[in-house]
Scaffold this motif. Structure first.
Motif, PDB file in Angstrom:
ATOM      1  N   THR A   1      77.271  58.884  25.310  1.00  0.00           N
ATOM      2  CA  THR A   1      76.040  58.415  25.933  1.00  0.00           C
ATOM      3  C   THR A   1      75.815  59.091  27.272  1.00  0.00           C
ATOM      4  O   THR A   1      76.778  59.422  27.983  1.00  0.00           O
ATOM      5  CB  THR A   1      76.081  56.894  26.128  1.00  0.00           C
TER       6      THR A   1
ATOM      7  N   ARG B   1      74.846  51.994  27.276  1.00  0.00           N
ATOM      8  CA  ARG B   1      74.027  51.098  26.457  1.00  0.00           C
ATOM      9  C   ARG B   1      73.167  50.139  27.274  1.00  0.00           C
ATOM     10  O   ARG B   1      71.977  50.008  26.999  1.00  0.00           O
ATOM     11  CB  ARG B   1      74.938  50.330  25.486  1.00  0.00           C
TER      12      ARG B   1
ATOM     13  N   LEU C   1      70.128  52.091  28.706  1.00  0.00           N
ATOM     14  CA  LEU C   1      69.198  52.544  27.678  1.00  0.00           C
ATOM     15  C   LEU C   1      68.380  51.372  27.145  1.00  0.00           C
ATOM     16  O   LEU C   1      67.149  51.490  26.951  1.00  0.00           O
ATOM     17  CB  LEU C   1      69.947  53.233  26.543  1.00  0.00           C
TER      18      LEU C   1
ATOM     19  N   TYR D   1      73.555  64.953  24.668  1.00  0.00           N
ATOM     20  CA  TYR D   1      73.644  63.536  24.294  1.00  0.00           C
ATOM     21  C   TYR D   1      72.462  63.221  23.374  1.00  0.00           C
ATOM     22  O   TYR D   1      71.602  62.411  23.685  1.00  0.00           O
ATOM     23  CB  TYR D   1      73.615  62.653  25.543  1.00  0.00           C
TER      24      TYR D   1
ATOM     25  N   ASP E   1      71.316  59.497  22.156  1.00  0.00           N
ATOM     26  CA  ASP E   1      70.533  58.718  23.120  1.00  0.00           C
ATOM     27  C   ASP E   1      69.079  59.191  23.142  1.00  0.00           C
ATOM     28  O   ASP E   1      68.151  58.384  23.162  1.00  0.00           O
ATOM     29  CB  ASP E   1      71.127  58.851  24.522  1.00  0.00           C
TER      30      ASP E   1
END
Length: 553
Positions: A340, A344, A347, A407, A410
């Motif tokens: 990532t 998390r 995001l 990444y 993502d």
């Protein structure tokens, strides 16, 4: 902190190293010396002094964050840990002469916070110019202008922001800041990262030459080091002028910590020999929040959201604190869903905020480029310096793993979210790459333009940090004339790229369009550099695509 605030409802507002880069050639003797050598002589008088200017930031409809640093006695140099506790008073007025003071208070500057102070002032009127100053021991600070944000439900017709990134002290002078300060028409200015650089003197300068030495001369590692480096930057007259002219909205990138920083380390950090990464990152973070007019946000980072009436909200990202280590270039692990760039929680926060937004424009302060970038078939003489600049192997593969290209899960999730929820008018505002770009952000770059564009992106070049022509050591514009068409041919979502120049952007928003005007400097190494408009691109409401326009706002 004590304060008194009035509410003048009837008054009218006034008118308005990179080690990814090859190390710079040895740049002469390493220069050292106390920070005091760079400061005005009045520091030696013994009276309290405001040697680093004043600043404001993070505007709200009813408030603003004020900042300064007081030097109570000459020996209380930044990072020294010396100096007595000192009462610092602040005042906010509707006029520059301070005949109409609307808020005032006091706080205490201590060595524990490096004698920096902040005042989070509330009870102000929206979309209004104010002036503020500090005082201590009979000494007044400079007077500065700030401005509050529009009311949350205000249908303002226009917003204007300066946009900057990547200001390396040793690579030149900050004329870009001076030209933005001279405009006098900014609601605020955005700094998208690399406000300071961590290198030792001469390691990353202007084509291998340090235009001016920074302090300390060694690579910064400790809390005292980071404090001293921040203080050095705030002795720059052009940076102080910009802070005195409008509020800043800032996020950090890697060089506020160390090159290519990630959650567990950095390219420019050797565990053990340079202490632990945990201690170094904590020191960098503490110094940043001490020395910058930025409110500490979620989990002590820079990700947060500001609103500017019904016209725009601005989601500000932290793409260093939570990211996984960069993948090896060419590795399939760039697609690993366990890796990532945001983390998390961040995001999910970003996705939820974009979906819930009821503003015309959804701006995202984004420190590294989100649009995909493939090198394609560049000639060897261009590929080598471009690879050094972007952190790619010299054979040239299609990903810079420090950006969102490293990444991809993502990015895929975020862009799919924009498409699935019909979220329009998302504009990424980006720094880091030391080049100027105007990009569509395609859902599938491999099939673009047949696939949709989910958002747009305006990337500003560096204020001073080396870019492509600096590595080749040729006159500005010569490399870009060759490389830009090749880059665009391999990346059809890229409308424009300038690989060579230094400067800044001005973003202007109306209900119909978001327009970025790009400005370039005549000579980053000159304190008297002139500024000239070079290009403008806009995205019209509802299109999710960039187009050229032929006049600046």
């Amino acid at each position: 902190m004590t304060s008194r605030q009035n509410h003048p409802e009837s008054a009218d507002p006034p008118v308005a190293r990179r080690r990814t880069f090859v190390k710079a050639a040895a740049a002469g003797a390493v220069l050292a010396g106390p920070l005091a050598a760079a400061l005005p002589a009045r520091a030696a008088t013994g009276a309290p002094a405001f040697l680093h200017g004043v600043a404001s930031g993070d505007p709200l409809p009813d408030g603003i964050l004020l900042w300064t640093r007081v030097t109570p006695v000459p020996e209380a140099e930044p990072g020294s840990g010396l100096g007595p506790d000192t009462e610092v008073r602040w005042a906010v007025a509707r006029d520059r002469g301070f005949t109409d003071v609307v808020a005032e208070g006091s706080t205490t500057a201590t060595a524990a916070s490096d004698h920096t102070v902040k005042a989070d002032v509330r009870g102000l009127r929206p979309a209004t110019d104010y002036w503020f100053r500090f005082s201590a021991g009979g000494t007044d600070s400079p007077i500065a202008r700030t401005r509050t944000a529009p009311a949350a439900d205000a249908a303002d017709a226009n917003l204007r922001f300066g946009v900057v990134s990547c200001a390396n002290w040793e690579a030149g002078h900050f004329a870009a800041y001076r030209h933005l300060a001279a405009r006098r028409d900014l609601d605020a200015w955005l700094h998208l990262g690399d406000y300071i650089y961590e290198y030792e003197s001469g390691e990353f300068a202007a084509r291998g030459r340090a235009v001016r030495p920074h302090v300390p001369a060694h690579e910064i590692l400790t809390l005292a080091d980071y404090r001293t480096r921040h203080a050095t930057y705030k002795t720059d007259p052009d940076l102080r002028a910009l802070h005195h002219s409008a509020p800043v909205i800032a996020i950090w990138d890697d060089h506020e910590f160390a090159d290519n920083a990630w959650s567990g380390g950095a390219v420019n950090h050797t565990e053990g020999a340079e202490g632990t990464w945990t201690a170094r990152a904590a020191a960098a973070r503490q110094a940043y929040f001490e020395w910058m007019p930025v409110r500490t946000a979620v989990e002590g980072t820079t990700y947060r959201r500001l609103r500017f009436g019904k016209l725009a909200d601005l989601s500000l990202l932290d793409l260093r604190s939570f990211r996984s280590q960069q993948a090896a270039t060419g590795s399939g692990s760039v697609d690993n869903p366990d890796r990532t760039i945001t983390g998390r929680p961040q995001l999910d926060w970003l996705k939820a905020g974009l979906k819930a937004s009821d503003t015309t424009w959804r701006l995202v302060g984004n420190s590294v480029m989100i649009a995909p970038f493939a090198i394609g078939a560049l000639s060897a003489d261009l590929l080598r310096p471009l690879a050094e600049l972007l952190g790619l192997p010299r054979e040239g593969l299609a990903v810079n793993t420090d950006q969102w290209d490293g990444y991809t899960d993502d990015r895929r999730e975020l862009l799919a979210h924009l498409r699935a929820n019909a979220i329009r008018n998302t504009v990424f505002l980006t720094g880091d790459i030391h080049m100027a770009w105007a990009n569509d952000v395609p859902v599938d770059a491999g099939t673009y333009p047949l696939s949709a564009s989910a958002a747009t992106e305006f990337v500003v070049t560096s204020v001073t940090s080396d870019n492509l022509d600096d590595f080749v050591k040729v006159p500005e514009g010569t490399v870009s004339a060759i490389a830009a068409p090749v880059i665009r041919a391999a990346n059809r979502h890229v409308h424009w790229v300038d690989t060579d120049r230094h400067g800044y952007g001005v973003l202007d928003l109306t209900a119909d369009r978001a327009q970025m005007d790009y400005y370039v400097l005549s000579d980053r190494t000159s304190p008297n550099a002139t500024s000239a408009w070079t290009r403008s691109y806009r995205t019209r409401s509802g299109t999710q695509k960039v187009e050229r326009t032929y006049d600046p706002v």
